[in-house]
Design a protein around this motif. Structure first.
Motif, PDB file in Angstrom:
ATOM      1  N   GLN A  32       0.834  -1.209   0.000  1.00 13.44           N
ATOM      2  CA  GLN A  32       0.000   0.000   0.000  1.00 13.44           C
ATOM      3  C   GLN A  32       0.870   1.261   0.000  1.00 13.44           C
ATOM      4  O   GLN A  32       0.568   2.234  -0.685  1.00 13.44           O
ATOM      5  CB  GLN A  32      -0.914  -0.007   1.226  1.00 13.44           C
ATOM      6  CG  GLN A  32      -1.837   1.188   1.288  1.00 13.44           C
ATOM      7  CD  GLN A  32      -2.695   1.155   2.547  1.00 13.44           C
ATOM      8  OE1 GLN A  32      -2.446   0.385   3.460  1.00 13.44           O
ATOM      9  NE2 GLN A  32      -3.699   2.009   2.587  1.00 13.44           N
ATOM     10  N   ARG A  33       1.954   1.232   0.746  1.00 12.70           N
ATOM     11  CA  ARG A  33       2.850   2.390   0.818  1.00 12.70           C
ATOM     12  C   ARG A  33       3.491   2.682  -0.543  1.00 12.70           C
ATOM     13  O   ARG A  33       3.557   3.831  -0.976  1.00 12.70           O
ATOM     14  CB  ARG A  33       3.914   2.122   1.866  1.00 12.70           C
ATOM     15  CG  ARG A  33       4.878   3.247   2.060  1.00 12.70           C
ATOM     16  CD  ARG A  33       5.847   2.901   3.165  1.00 12.70           C
ATOM     17  NE  ARG A  33       6.834   3.941   3.330  1.00 12.70           N
ATOM     18  CZ  ARG A  33       7.891   3.839   4.080  1.00 12.70           C
ATOM     19  NH1 ARG A  33       8.101   2.735   4.773  1.00 12.70           N
ATOM     20  NH2 ARG A  33       8.747   4.814   4.187  1.00 12.70           N
ATOM     21  N   THR A  34       3.944   1.635  -1.220  1.00 13.56           N
ATOM     22  CA  THR A  34       4.552   1.799  -2.532  1.00 13.56           C
ATOM     23  C   THR A  34       3.546   2.360  -3.537  1.00 13.56           C
ATOM     24  O   THR A  34       3.867   3.258  -4.319  1.00 13.56           O
ATOM     25  CB  THR A  34       5.090   0.446  -3.044  1.00 13.56           C
ATOM     26  OG1 THR A  34       5.976  -0.092  -2.070  1.00 13.56           O
ATOM     27  CG2 THR A  34       5.810   0.601  -4.355  1.00 13.56           C
ATOM     28  N   THR A  35       2.337   1.857  -3.507  1.00 11.21           N
ATOM     29  CA  THR A  35       1.292   2.346  -4.411  1.00 11.21           C
ATOM     30  C   THR A  35       0.991   3.815  -4.158  1.00 11.21           C
ATOM     31  O   THR A  35       0.844   4.605  -5.091  1.00 11.21           O
ATOM     32  CB  THR A  35       0.016   1.506  -4.230  1.00 11.21           C
ATOM     33  OG1 THR A  35       0.329   0.138  -4.462  1.00 11.21           O
ATOM     34  CG2 THR A  35      -1.064   1.956  -5.191  1.00 11.21           C
ATOM     35  N   ARG A  36       0.915   4.186  -2.891  1.00  8.43           N
ATOM     36  CA  ARG A  36       0.631   5.581  -2.540  1.00  8.43           C
ATOM     37  C   ARG A  36       1.758   6.508  -2.996  1.00  8.43           C
ATOM     38  O   ARG A  36       1.514   7.595  -3.538  1.00  8.43           O
ATOM     39  CB  ARG A  36       0.437   5.684  -1.025  1.00  8.43           C
ATOM     40  CG  ARG A  36      -0.153   6.972  -0.561  1.00  8.43           C
ATOM     41  CD  ARG A  36      -0.374   6.929   0.919  1.00  8.43           C
ATOM     42  NE  ARG A  36       0.610   5.988   1.465  1.00  8.43           N
ATOM     43  CZ  ARG A  36       0.859   5.805   2.737  1.00  8.43           C
ATOM     44  NH1 ARG A  36       0.207   6.467   3.615  1.00  8.43           N
ATOM     45  NH2 ARG A  36       1.753   4.958   3.157  1.00  8.43           N
ATOM     46  N   SER A  39       1.859   6.804  -6.871  1.00  4.14           N
ATOM     47  CA  SER A  39       0.751   7.583  -7.429  1.00  4.14           C
ATOM     48  C   SER A  39       0.926   9.076  -7.154  1.00  4.14           C
ATOM     49  O   SER A  39       0.360   9.905  -7.873  1.00  4.14           O
ATOM     50  CB  SER A  39      -0.588   7.089  -6.880  1.00  4.14           C
ATOM     51  OG  SER A  39      -0.662   7.312  -5.495  1.00  4.14           O
ATOM     52  N   ALA A  40       1.709   9.438  -6.155  1.00  5.89           N
ATOM     53  CA  ALA A  40       1.933  10.856  -5.836  1.00  5.89           C
ATOM     54  C   ALA A  40       3.136  11.446  -6.577  1.00  5.89           C
ATOM     55  O   ALA A  40       3.249  12.665  -6.681  1.00  5.89           O
ATOM     56  CB  ALA A  40       2.135  11.030  -4.330  1.00  5.89           C
ATOM     57  N   LEU A  41       4.011  10.611  -7.115  1.00  5.31           N
ATOM     58  CA  LEU A  41       5.205  11.111  -7.801  1.00  5.31           C
ATOM     59  C   LEU A  41       4.905  12.008  -8.998  1.00  5.31           C
ATOM     60  O   LEU A  41       5.535  13.064  -9.131  1.00  5.31           O
ATOM     61  CB  LEU A  41       6.094   9.939  -8.231  1.00  5.31           C
ATOM     62  CG  LEU A  41       7.016   9.399  -7.154  1.00  5.31           C
ATOM     63  CD1 LEU A  41       7.758   8.166  -7.670  1.00  5.31           C
ATOM     64  CD2 LEU A  41       7.995  10.439  -6.687  1.00  5.31           C
ATOM     65  N   PRO A  42       3.986  11.666  -9.897  1.00  3.76           N
ATOM     66  CA  PRO A  42       3.715  12.575 -11.018  1.00  3.76           C
ATOM     67  C   PRO A  42       3.223  13.953 -10.580  1.00  3.76           C
ATOM     68  O   PRO A  42       3.570  14.966 -11.188  1.00  3.76           O
ATOM     69  CB  PRO A  42       2.636  11.850 -11.837  1.00  3.76           C
ATOM     70  CG  PRO A  42       2.765  10.428 -11.455  1.00  3.76           C
ATOM     71  CD  PRO A  42       3.236  10.424 -10.038  1.00  3.76           C
ATOM     72  N   ILE A  43       2.451  13.998  -9.512  1.00  2.00           N
ATOM     73  CA  ILE A  43       1.957  15.277  -8.995  1.00  2.00           C
ATOM     74  C   ILE A  43       3.126  16.128  -8.506  1.00  2.00           C
ATOM     75  O   ILE A  43       3.214  17.322  -8.816  1.00  2.00           O
ATOM     76  CB  ILE A  43       0.940  15.041  -7.863  1.00  2.00           C
ATOM     77  CG1 ILE A  43      -0.257  14.264  -8.396  1.00  2.00           C
ATOM     78  CG2 ILE A  43       0.504  16.352  -7.228  1.00  2.00           C
ATOM     79  CD1 ILE A  43      -1.159  13.714  -7.326  1.00  2.00           C
ATOM     80  N   ALA A  44       4.029  15.514  -7.760  1.00  2.00           N
ATOM     81  CA  ALA A  44       5.184  16.245  -7.237  1.00  2.00           C
ATOM     82  C   ALA A  44       6.097  16.718  -8.366  1.00  2.00           C
ATOM     83  O   ALA A  44       6.587  17.853  -8.345  1.00  2.00           O
ATOM     84  CB  ALA A  44       5.960  15.359  -6.260  1.00  2.00           C
ATOM     85  N   LEU A  45       6.314  15.876  -9.365  1.00  3.16           N
ATOM     86  CA  LEU A  45       7.170  16.262 -10.484  1.00  3.16           C
ATOM     87  C   LEU A  45       6.558  17.391 -11.298  1.00  3.16           C
ATOM     88  O   LEU A  45       7.255  18.322 -11.715  1.00  3.16           O
ATOM     89  CB  LEU A  45       7.450  15.057 -11.373  1.00  3.16           C
ATOM     90  CG  LEU A  45       8.358  13.996 -10.766  1.00  3.16           C
ATOM     91  CD1 LEU A  45       8.410  12.762 -11.667  1.00  3.16           C
ATOM     92  CD2 LEU A  45       9.748  14.535 -10.534  1.00  3.16           C
ATOM     93  N   LEU A  46       5.244  17.325 -11.521  1.00  2.00           N
ATOM     94  CA  LEU A  46       4.578  18.391 -12.267  1.00  2.00           C
ATOM     95  C   LEU A  46       4.606  19.705 -11.488  1.00  2.00           C
ATOM     96  O   LEU A  46       4.842  20.773 -12.061  1.00  2.00           O
ATOM     97  CB  LEU A  46       3.144  18.001 -12.598  1.00  2.00           C
ATOM     98  CG  LEU A  46       2.360  18.992 -13.438  1.00  2.00           C
ATOM     99  CD1 LEU A  46       3.049  19.227 -14.771  1.00  2.00           C
ATOM    100  CD2 LEU A  46       0.951  18.509 -13.650  1.00  2.00           C
ATOM    101  N   ALA A  47       4.397  19.642 -10.180  1.00  2.00           N
ATOM    102  CA  ALA A  47       4.453  20.849  -9.356  1.00  2.00           C
ATOM    103  C   ALA A  47       5.853  21.460  -9.380  1.00  2.00           C
ATOM    104  O   ALA A  47       6.011  22.686  -9.463  1.00  2.00           O
ATOM    105  CB  ALA A  47       4.040  20.523  -7.924  1.00  2.00           C
ATOM    106  N   ALA A  48       6.871  20.619  -9.320  1.00  2.00           N
ATOM    107  CA  ALA A  48       8.246  21.123  -9.388  1.00  2.00           C
ATOM    108  C   ALA A  48       8.535  21.762 -10.741  1.00  2.00           C
ATOM    109  O   ALA A  48       9.169  22.820 -10.818  1.00  2.00           O
ATOM    110  CB  ALA A  48       9.229  19.982  -9.123  1.00  2.00           C
ATOM    111  N   LEU A  49       8.049  21.145 -11.806  1.00  2.00           N
ATOM    112  CA  LEU A  49       8.253  21.702 -13.144  1.00  2.00           C
ATOM    113  C   LEU A  49       7.576  23.060 -13.282  1.00  2.00           C
ATOM    114  O   LEU A  49       8.171  24.013 -13.790  1.00  2.00           O
ATOM    115  CB  LEU A  49       7.717  20.738 -14.198  1.00  2.00           C
ATOM    116  CG  LEU A  49       7.806  21.217 -15.642  1.00  2.00           C
ATOM    117  CD1 LEU A  49       9.259  21.336 -16.060  1.00  2.00           C
ATOM    118  CD2 LEU A  49       7.061  20.268 -16.550  1.00  2.00           C
ATOM    119  N   VAL A  50       6.345  23.167 -12.805  1.00  2.00           N
ATOM    120  CA  VAL A  50       5.628  24.448 -12.872  1.00  2.00           C
ATOM    121  C   VAL A  50       6.359  25.500 -12.049  1.00  2.00           C
ATOM    122  O   VAL A  50       6.534  26.640 -12.480  1.00  2.00           O
ATOM    123  CB  VAL A  50       4.168  24.285 -12.394  1.00  2.00           C
ATOM    124  CG1 VAL A  50       3.500  25.631 -12.184  1.00  2.00           C
ATOM    125  CG2 VAL A  50       3.378  23.457 -13.392  1.00  2.00           C
ATOM    126  N   GLY A  51       6.817  25.126 -10.870  1.00  2.00           N
ATOM    127  CA  GLY A  51       7.536  26.075 -10.022  1.00  2.00           C
ATOM    128  C   GLY A  51       8.818  26.573 -10.655  1.00  2.00           C
ATOM    129  O   GLY A  51       9.102  27.773 -10.659  1.00  2.00           O
TER     130      GLY A  51
END
Length: 104
Positions: A32-36, A39-51
């Motif tokens: 469950q931890r790995t799945t969570r 699934s959050a990595l693309p959000i973090a990468l996109l936020a970093a790219l926008v920033g």
């Protein structure tokens, strides 16, 4: 090291990493931890790219210009639950309007 050498080495490294990923046992990835986390990595990468794209100049310094205002308008529109296309149009119109007024 030439540019082409760096590109070839990076390509080979990416291939090896992808190949090694297929050798990882499935039970390591079923948690469950790995799945969570994955699934959050693309959000973090996109936020970093926008920033990075919003707050940095071509010389690498931090800058506040019309892009930052456009992202602020987009965040406000998202908080008000506007449809995505409206968010994009509002942000683009904000940046274009500020640049038309002479802001960088």
């Amino acid at each position: 090291m030439s540019t082409w050498t760096a590109v070839l080495v990076a390509s080979a490294l990416a291939f090896v990493l992808k190949y090694v990923g297929h050798l990882v046992p499935a039970r390591w990835l079923d948690g469950q931890r790995t799945t969570r986390i994955t699934s959050a990595l693309p959000i973090a990468l996109l936020a970093a790219l926008v920033g990075v794209q919003t707050l940095t100049s071509s010389s690498g310094g931090i800058v506040l210009d019309s892009r930052a205002a456009a992202v602020g308008v987009a965040i406000l529109a998202l908080l008000l639950r506007a449809p995505f296309i409206v968010v994009v149009v509002l942000a683009a119109a904000t940046a274009a309007g500020l640049r038309l007024l002479g802001l960088p």
